[in-house]
Design a protein around this motif. Structure first.
Motif, mmCIF file in Angstrom:
data_model
loop_
_atom_site.group_PDB
_atom_site.id
_atom_site.type_symbol
_atom_site.label_atom_id
_atom_site.label_comp_id
_atom_site.label_asym_id
_atom_site.label_seq_id
_atom_site.Cartn_x
_atom_site.Cartn_y
_atom_site.Cartn_z
ATOM 1 N N GLY A 1 0.869 -1.095 -0.085
ATOM 2 C CA GLY A 1 0.002 0.101 -0.041
ATOM 3 C C GLY A 1 0.875 1.144 0.015
ATOM 4 O O GLY A 1 0.205 2.481 0.405
ATOM 5 N N LYS A 2 1.891 1.154 -0.452
ATOM 6 C CA LYS A 2 3.049 2.376 -0.321
ATOM 7 C C LYS A 2 2.843 3.052 -1.680
ATOM 8 O O LYS A 2 3.642 4.056 -1.951
ATOM 9 C CB LYS A 2 4.530 1.807 0.025
ATOM 10 C CG LYS A 2 4.370 1.469 1.676
ATOM 11 C CD LYS A 2 5.874 0.953 1.843
ATOM 12 C CE LYS A 2 5.834 0.472 3.216
ATOM 13 N NZ LYS A 2 7.077 -0.041 3.838
ATOM 14 N N LEU A 3 2.030 2.908 -2.743
ATOM 15 C CA LEU A 3 2.119 3.584 -3.949
ATOM 16 C C LEU A 3 0.674 4.119 -3.845
ATOM 17 O O LEU A 3 0.160 4.701 -5.081
ATOM 18 C CB LEU A 3 2.152 2.750 -4.891
ATOM 19 C CG LEU A 3 3.566 1.822 -5.169
ATOM 20 C CD1 LEU A 3 3.340 1.139 -6.613
ATOM 21 C CD2 LEU A 3 4.696 2.998 -5.179
ATOM 22 N N ASP A 4 0.268 4.763 -2.556
ATOM 23 C CA ASP A 4 -1.083 5.152 -2.812
ATOM 24 C C ASP A 4 -1.019 6.933 -2.423
ATOM 25 O O ASP A 4 -2.186 7.395 -2.283
ATOM 26 C CB ASP A 4 -2.049 4.629 -1.578
ATOM 27 C CG ASP A 4 -1.332 5.009 -0.129
ATOM 28 O OD1 ASP A 4 -0.310 5.451 -0.145
ATOM 29 O OD2 ASP A 4 -1.647 4.395 0.904
ATOM 30 N N GLY A 5 0.094 7.376 -2.600
ATOM 31 C CA GLY A 5 0.192 8.962 -2.704
ATOM 32 C C GLY A 5 0.439 9.424 -1.111
ATOM 33 O O GLY A 5 0.528 10.781 -1.086
ATOM 34 N N GLU A 6 0.607 8.433 -0.206
ATOM 35 C CA GLU A 6 0.954 9.012 1.049
ATOM 36 C C GLU A 6 2.401 8.635 1.517
ATOM 37 O O GLU A 6 2.848 9.258 2.766
ATOM 38 C CB GLU A 6 -0.075 8.687 1.994
ATOM 39 C CG GLU A 6 -1.380 9.080 1.592
ATOM 40 C CD GLU A 6 -2.387 8.487 2.821
ATOM 41 O OE1 GLU A 6 -2.401 8.026 3.768
ATOM 42 O OE2 GLU A 6 -3.607 8.471 2.163
ATOM 43 N N ASP A 7 3.254 7.832 0.750
ATOM 44 C CA ASP A 7 4.465 7.389 1.292
ATOM 45 C C ASP A 7 5.382 8.167 0.473
ATOM 46 O O ASP A 7 5.478 8.330 -0.653
ATOM 47 C CB ASP A 7 4.446 5.928 1.137
ATOM 48 C CG ASP A 7 5.883 5.091 1.599
ATOM 49 O OD1 ASP A 7 6.951 5.701 1.402
ATOM 50 O OD2 ASP A 7 5.684 4.358 2.276
ATOM 51 N N ASP A 8 6.640 8.684 1.190
ATOM 52 C CA ASP A 8 7.419 9.571 0.481
ATOM 53 C C ASP A 8 8.794 8.865 0.876
ATOM 54 O O ASP A 8 9.830 9.564 0.959
ATOM 55 C CB ASP A 8 7.602 11.017 1.051
ATOM 56 C CG ASP A 8 7.905 11.071 2.698
ATOM 57 O OD1 ASP A 8 8.001 10.430 3.165
ATOM 58 O OD2 ASP A 8 7.990 12.410 2.820
ATOM 59 N N GLY A 9 8.973 7.496 1.123
ATOM 60 C CA GLY A 9 10.183 7.056 1.505
ATOM 61 C C GLY A 9 11.178 6.678 0.350
ATOM 62 O O GLY A 9 10.625 6.871 -0.713
ATOM 63 N N VAL A 10 12.314 6.239 0.791
ATOM 64 C CA VAL A 10 13.262 6.043 -0.378
ATOM 65 C C VAL A 10 13.644 4.530 0.000
ATOM 66 O O VAL A 10 13.950 4.239 0.878
ATOM 67 C CB VAL A 10 14.543 6.949 -0.171
ATOM 68 C CG1 VAL A 10 15.721 6.429 -1.092
ATOM 69 C CG2 VAL A 10 14.363 8.298 -0.039
ATOM 70 N N TYR A 11 13.564 3.807 -1.275
ATOM 71 C CA TYR A 11 13.874 2.346 -1.290
ATOM 72 C C TYR A 11 14.825 1.920 -2.174
ATOM 73 O O TYR A 11 14.972 2.487 -3.167
ATOM 74 C CB TYR A 11 12.461 1.839 -1.489
ATOM 75 C CG TYR A 11 11.322 2.082 -0.646
ATOM 76 C CD1 TYR A 11 11.125 1.410 0.773
ATOM 77 C CD2 TYR A 11 10.548 3.078 -0.770
ATOM 78 C CE1 TYR A 11 10.147 1.559 1.626
ATOM 79 C CE2 TYR A 11 9.374 3.441 -0.004
ATOM 80 C CZ TYR A 11 9.348 2.754 1.288
ATOM 81 O OH TYR A 11 8.148 3.128 2.058
ATOM 82 N N SER A 12 15.585 0.952 -1.705
ATOM 83 C CA SER A 12 16.666 0.430 -2.692
ATOM 84 C C SER A 12 15.991 -0.750 -3.395
ATOM 85 O O SER A 12 15.038 -1.542 -3.112
ATOM 86 C CB SER A 12 17.779 -0.019 -1.871
ATOM 87 O OG SER A 12 18.361 0.833 -1.253
ATOM 88 N N TYR A 13 16.537 -0.635 -4.550
ATOM 89 C CA TYR A 13 16.023 -1.806 -5.452
ATOM 90 C C TYR A 13 17.314 -2.573 -6.228
ATOM 91 O O TYR A 13 18.456 -1.850 -6.164
ATOM 92 C CB TYR A 13 14.972 -1.453 -6.590
ATOM 93 C CG TYR A 13 15.589 -0.682 -7.632
ATOM 94 C CD1 TYR A 13 16.121 -1.191 -8.829
ATOM 95 C CD2 TYR A 13 15.579 0.789 -7.469
ATOM 96 C CE1 TYR A 13 16.134 -0.527 -9.900
ATOM 97 C CE2 TYR A 13 16.179 1.547 -8.702
ATOM 98 C CZ TYR A 13 16.396 0.899 -9.769
ATOM 99 O OH TYR A 13 16.858 1.805 -10.779
#
Length: 156
Positions: free
Chosen positions: A144-156
């Protein structure tokens, strides 16, 4: 899962096109930033629902420019963007009242798409990086982190 729009930031148009093709049909690269300066100026504009005219003016052929599926729900950075850029980008995005996850390429052994010295990566390396990005994006979607409320930085 419907098509998820996203923004890609890289330096080489050919690499961006390969990445764009590799993430379809689940993801649509709506806009491709070709430099840190373009990214800082244009990504917030795209997140407000507008495609910058600079993209067409420069002849950039990467990015669909299609906002029919909504505004981009994530920003994917190539390996050439550093932590200082990420922080500047997060502030620029927050300044327009938006929140989207930023995916940053992990620089572990064998993880980078590009060659030493900023050389253009091969198509095979680009496709492998795109697969990793898709895996990370799907995980974020499931959480649910692509819902417009998450501004985190994630490694891929």
């Amino acid at each position: 899962m419907s098509v998820i729009p996203l923004i890609l930031a890289g330096h080489f148009e050919e690499v961006g096109k390969t990445f764009q093709e590799a993430v379809q049909p689940d993801f649509d690269v709506v806009y491709f930033a070709t430099s840190p300066q373009a990214g800082l100026a244009d990504i917030p504009v795209v997140l407000k629902g507008e495609i910058p005219t600079s993209a067409a003016a420069t002849g950039n052929k990467v990015g669909s420019g299609n906002l029919a599926h909504g505004i981009p729900r994530a920003v994917v950075l190539s390996g050439s963007y550093d932590d200082a850029f990420v922080e500047r980008l997060r502030k620029a995005i927050a300044a327009v009242g938006k929140a989207v996850p930023i995916l940053k390429l992990e620089h572990s052994a064998g993880a980078t798409a590009g060659a030493a010295g900023g050389a253009k990566p091969t198509a095979d390396k680009t496709k492998a990086v795109a697969e990793r990005a898709v895996k990370a994006l799907k995980k974020l979607e499931d959480e649910g982190k692509l819902d417009g409320e998450d501004d985190g930085v994630y490694s891929y």
